[in-house]
Enzyme design. Structure first.
Site, PDB file in Angstrom:
ATOM      1  N   LYS A 115      -6.557 -19.594 -43.409  1.00 62.29           N
ATOM      2  CA  LYS A 115      -7.393 -18.589 -44.072  1.00 62.29           C
ATOM      3  C   LYS A 115      -6.568 -17.803 -45.078  1.00 62.29           C
ATOM      4  CE  LYS A 115      -6.151 -14.386 -42.237  1.00 62.29           C
ATOM      5  NZ  LYS A 115      -6.008 -13.088 -42.877  1.00 62.29           N
TER       6      LYS A 115
ATOM      7  N   HIS B 164      -5.353 -18.961 -36.582  1.00 61.88           N
ATOM      8  CA  HIS B 164      -4.436 -18.932 -35.449  1.00 61.88           C
ATOM      9  C   HIS B 164      -4.993 -18.175 -34.252  1.00 61.88           C
ATOM     10  CE1 HIS B 164      -3.184 -14.971 -37.119  1.00 61.88           C
ATOM     11  NE2 HIS B 164      -2.817 -14.712 -35.878  1.00 61.88           N
TER      12      HIS B 164
ATOM     13  N   GLU C 195      -4.641  -1.575 -35.000  1.00 63.72           N
ATOM     14  CA  GLU C 195      -3.190  -1.651 -34.906  1.00 63.72           C
ATOM     15  C   GLU C 195      -2.528  -0.442 -35.530  1.00 63.72           C
ATOM     16  OE1 GLU C 195      -2.080  -5.339 -36.710  1.00 63.72           O
ATOM     17  OE2 GLU C 195      -3.154  -4.951 -38.558  1.00 63.72           O
TER      18      GLU C 195
ATOM     19  N   ASP D  63      -9.647  -9.639 -44.546  1.00 66.93           N
ATOM     20  CA  ASP D  63      -8.413 -10.030 -43.864  1.00 66.93           C
ATOM     21  C   ASP D  63      -8.654 -10.348 -42.397  1.00 66.93           C
ATOM     22  OD1 ASP D  63      -5.544 -10.394 -43.615  1.00 66.93           O
ATOM     23  OD2 ASP D  63      -5.502  -8.467 -42.575  1.00 66.93           O
TER      24      ASP D  63
ATOM     25  N   HIS E  27     -11.075 -14.069 -38.472  1.00 67.68           N
ATOM     26  CA  HIS E  27     -10.646 -13.960 -37.082  1.00 67.68           C
ATOM     27  C   HIS E  27     -11.750 -13.434 -36.161  1.00 67.68           C
ATOM     28  CE1 HIS E  27      -6.749 -14.835 -38.586  1.00 67.68           C
ATOM     29  NE2 HIS E  27      -6.444 -13.632 -38.991  1.00 67.68           N
TER      30      HIS E  27
ATOM     31  N   LYS F  30      -5.935  -0.415 -39.714  1.00 67.91           N
ATOM     32  CA  LYS F  30      -4.473  -0.272 -39.754  1.00 67.91           C
ATOM     33  C   LYS F  30      -4.090   1.199 -39.629  1.00 67.91           C
ATOM     34  CE  LYS F  30      -2.987  -4.360 -42.279  1.00 67.91           C
ATOM     35  NZ  LYS F  30      -2.147  -4.811 -41.164  1.00 67.91           N
TER      36      LYS F  30
END
Length: 461
Positions: A135, A165, A203, A222, A227, A327
Site C-alpha cells: 500500500k 502487513h 499512537e 495512511d 489497514h 498520531k
C-alpha cells in the site's frame, strides 16, 4: 518456492527496516531454499560490497534478534545493480541472464508503480514471476482501476500480491480462529448482541521524518483506507466455506460492498479530522504538526481521522463500526474492541452493569474479555473482572509471513484487485467531502486524547 528475489528501490527505508529483517528471520527459521538470493536495484550508484556493508549495518540496527551468523549469511546472498527502474533497457541490463521466475518487490513510491511494471515486462520478465505491491494501491479510485488494468494486461491477477502487513499479524489472523472455531463467540457476533465495534490505531509517535509521504496522505489514507478497512473485513465477514484463497477473499469483498457510502451530510455527522498542535508527550516536547520539517501547512493534512461506517446487511444492521487512527496522542491504543449490548433487564437494584467488551490488542498482542461478577462487599454488588491472555506471537513476524506466502505462491492473505477498488469506493466520498470543506479540521494538543468533540452519539474511547 521461488529462489530469487529482486527488490526495486532497494536503497530505501522499506528494504532496510522491514524486508531485510523479515528475510533474515525466515533464514533463521530455515524457511528459505538453500540457493535463495536477493538482487537490489536502485538509482544510487554502489558496488556489491558497499551495498552489503550498508545492509549489514541496517540489519544490526533493525534486527538485533537475528543470530550473527544468520546476518552474515543473508548479507552474503545480496547483490546490487544501479538502474532507473522505469527504464526497460536499464532494467534488462540489471538482470542479465536471469531466465528463472523471480519474486519482484516494488519498494517504490506509488507514482512509479506503472512505469516500473511496464519496464519489467518490456525487459523480459520470466514466465512464472510474481510481483509484490505494498500500500497505497493507487491514490484514488481512478488510479487504482488504471493500475489494475495494467496488471491484468501485463501480468495477470494471479501473479500479483498486493500486501498489507496488518494481515500478517498473528492477532489479526486470530480473529478468524476466535470467530469461526468458537460457538460461544460466533453465536453472539451480530447486531442482536453487539452494540458497536471500534477499530483503533492510536499512537504516541509523531511524524518521525515521514513528511515526504505522510503530508500527502494523512491519517485517513495512511491507515483507514487500507489497514483498518482490512480489519473491518475480518471482523464483519460472513463465515467462509473454507479458508481457501477464493472463499476468504470473496467474503471480504462482500463486506466492502455492503458498507454504506457516505454523502456530504453524513460525512459531517460520521467523520472527524484533526491535526496535532504543540504539546508534550511524556518528557518530550513536540512541535505542532505544521511546524514539522517538510510539512506544507496549506495542505490541511490531518494527523487524526475517525470514521463511523455501517455495514448494510442482515448481520450488522444498525451497528456502527468506528475506525480511528491518530498520531501524537496521550497513549498507544491499537486494538479491536467489540462492545456488547447490555442485558435487557438488570435485577440488581441501583446498580449499573459494566459493559462487556472483547478486546483484541494488536500491539502487544493480547486478548481480553471484560464481564460482570458479584464481588466481595455488600451482597449482590457488581464488580468488573477481566480475563486476559497473551496471544501466540512466535516467529515469523508479519512481513516474514507475507513474504513467505509470496515466495510460495499463496495469495490467501493478499488483496485482490476488486477488493482494492471497493475500499477506494468507501473512502473517496469522504476525501471529496473533506476537500469541499465538510467536517472541518480541528486541532488537539500533542500528548492529549485527541479532539474533544466525539462523533455524534458515540462516547469517547
Amino acid at each position: 518456492m521461488l529462489e530469487r528475489m529482486v527488490v526495486l528501490g532497494a536503497g530505501g527505508d522499506l528494504m532496510a527496516r522491514y524486508l531485510l529483517p523479515a528475510l533474515g528471520r525466515l533464514l533463521q527459521l530455515e524457511r528459505l531454499p538453500p540457493g535463495f538470493s536477493v538482487l537490489g536495484i536502485s538509482q544510487e550508484p554502489a558496488s556489491d560490497e558497499a551495498f552489503r556493508e550498508r545492509m549489514a549495518e541496517q540489519l544490526a540496527r533493525h534486527a538485533p534478534d537475528l543470530h550473527a551468523p544468520v546476518r552474515q549469511d543473508l548479507v552474503a546472498r545480496l547483490t546490487y545493480r544501479q538502474a532507473d527502474v522505469t527504464d526497460a533497457g536499464q532494467v534488462a541490463r540489471a538482470l542479465p541472464g536471469v531466465n528463472e521466475p523471480l519474486l519482484v518487490y516494488l519498494a517504490l513510491p506509488p507514482a512509479v508503480y506503472a512505469g516500473s511494471i511496464n519496464a519489467l515486462c518490456d525487459a523480459g520478465l520470466a514466465a512464472g514471476s510474481r510481483l509484490v505491491i505494498e500500500k497505497p494501491f493507487g491514490w484514488d479510485l481512478a488510479s487504482a482501476r488504471d493500475l489494475n488494468r495494467l496488471i491484468a494486461e501485463r501480468l495477470g491477477e494471479a501473479a500479483v500480491f498486493r500486501i498489507d502487513h496488518f494481515l500478517g499479524m498473528q492477532t489479526v489472523q486470530n480473529i478468524l480462529g476466535l470467530r469461526f472455531a468458537n460457538r460461544i463467540f460466533e453465536s453472539l457476533w451480530n447486531a442482536v448482541h453487539v452494540e458497536r465495534v471500534e477499530i483503533v490505531w492510536d499512537e504516541t509517535l509523531t511524524l518521525e521524518g515521514r513528511a515526504g509521504y505522510y503530508d500527502a496522505a494523512g491519517a485517513l489514507l495512511d491507515m483507514i483506507q487500507n489497514h483498518l478497512l482490512q480489519l473491518l473485513c475480518l471482523v464483519a465477514m460472513e463465515p467462509p466455506q473454507t479458508l481457501s484463497e477464493r472463499d476468504l477473499r470473496d467474503r471480504k469483498v462482500d463486506v466492502l460492498r455492503a458498507v454504506r457510502r457516505l454523502g456530504p451530510e453524513e460525512v459531517d455527522r460520521q467523520t472527524r479530522r484533526a491535526r496535532y498542535g504543540a504539546g508534550r508527550i511524556g518528557e518530550r516536547r513536540v512541535p505542532a504538526y505544521t511546524g514539522e520539517p517538510g510539512v506544507d501547512p496549506q495542505r490541511g493534512t490531518e494527523t487524526f481521522a475517525e470514521v463511523m461506517l455501517f455495514v448494510g446487511n442482515w448481520r450488522w444492521a444498525g451497528v456502527p463500526f468506528i475506525l480511528r487512527s491518530g498520531k501524537a496522542l496521550e497513549r498507544d491504543r491499537r486494538e479491536i474492541a467489540v462492545h456488547f449490548r447490555p442485558v435487557p433487564h438488570l435485577a440488581f437494584e441501583e446498580e449499573a452493569a459494566y459493559p462487556n467488551i472483547l478486546r483484541l490488542n494488536l500491539e502487544p498482542e493480547r486478548l481480553a474479555l471484560a464481564f460482570n461478577i458479584t464481588g466481595p462487599g455488600e451482597r449482590f454488588d457488581l464488580r468488573e473482572t477481566v480475563l486476559e491472555s497473551p496471544l501466540n506471537t512466535t516467529a515469523p513476524d508479519a512481513y516474514s509471513r507475507l513474504l513467505l506466502d509470496a515466495l510460495q505462491g499463496d495469495s490467501t492473505l493478499a488483496i485482490r484487485g476488486d477488493e482494492a477498488e471497493e475500499a477506494w469506493q468507501i473512502i473517496e466520498p469522504i476525501t471529496r467531502a473533506w476537500k469541499a470543506g465538510h467536517a472541518s479540521i480541528d486541532e488537539y494538543p500533542a500528548g492529549s486524547r485527541g479532539p474533544t468533540i466525539p462523533l455524534r452519539g458515540v462516547a469517547p474511547g
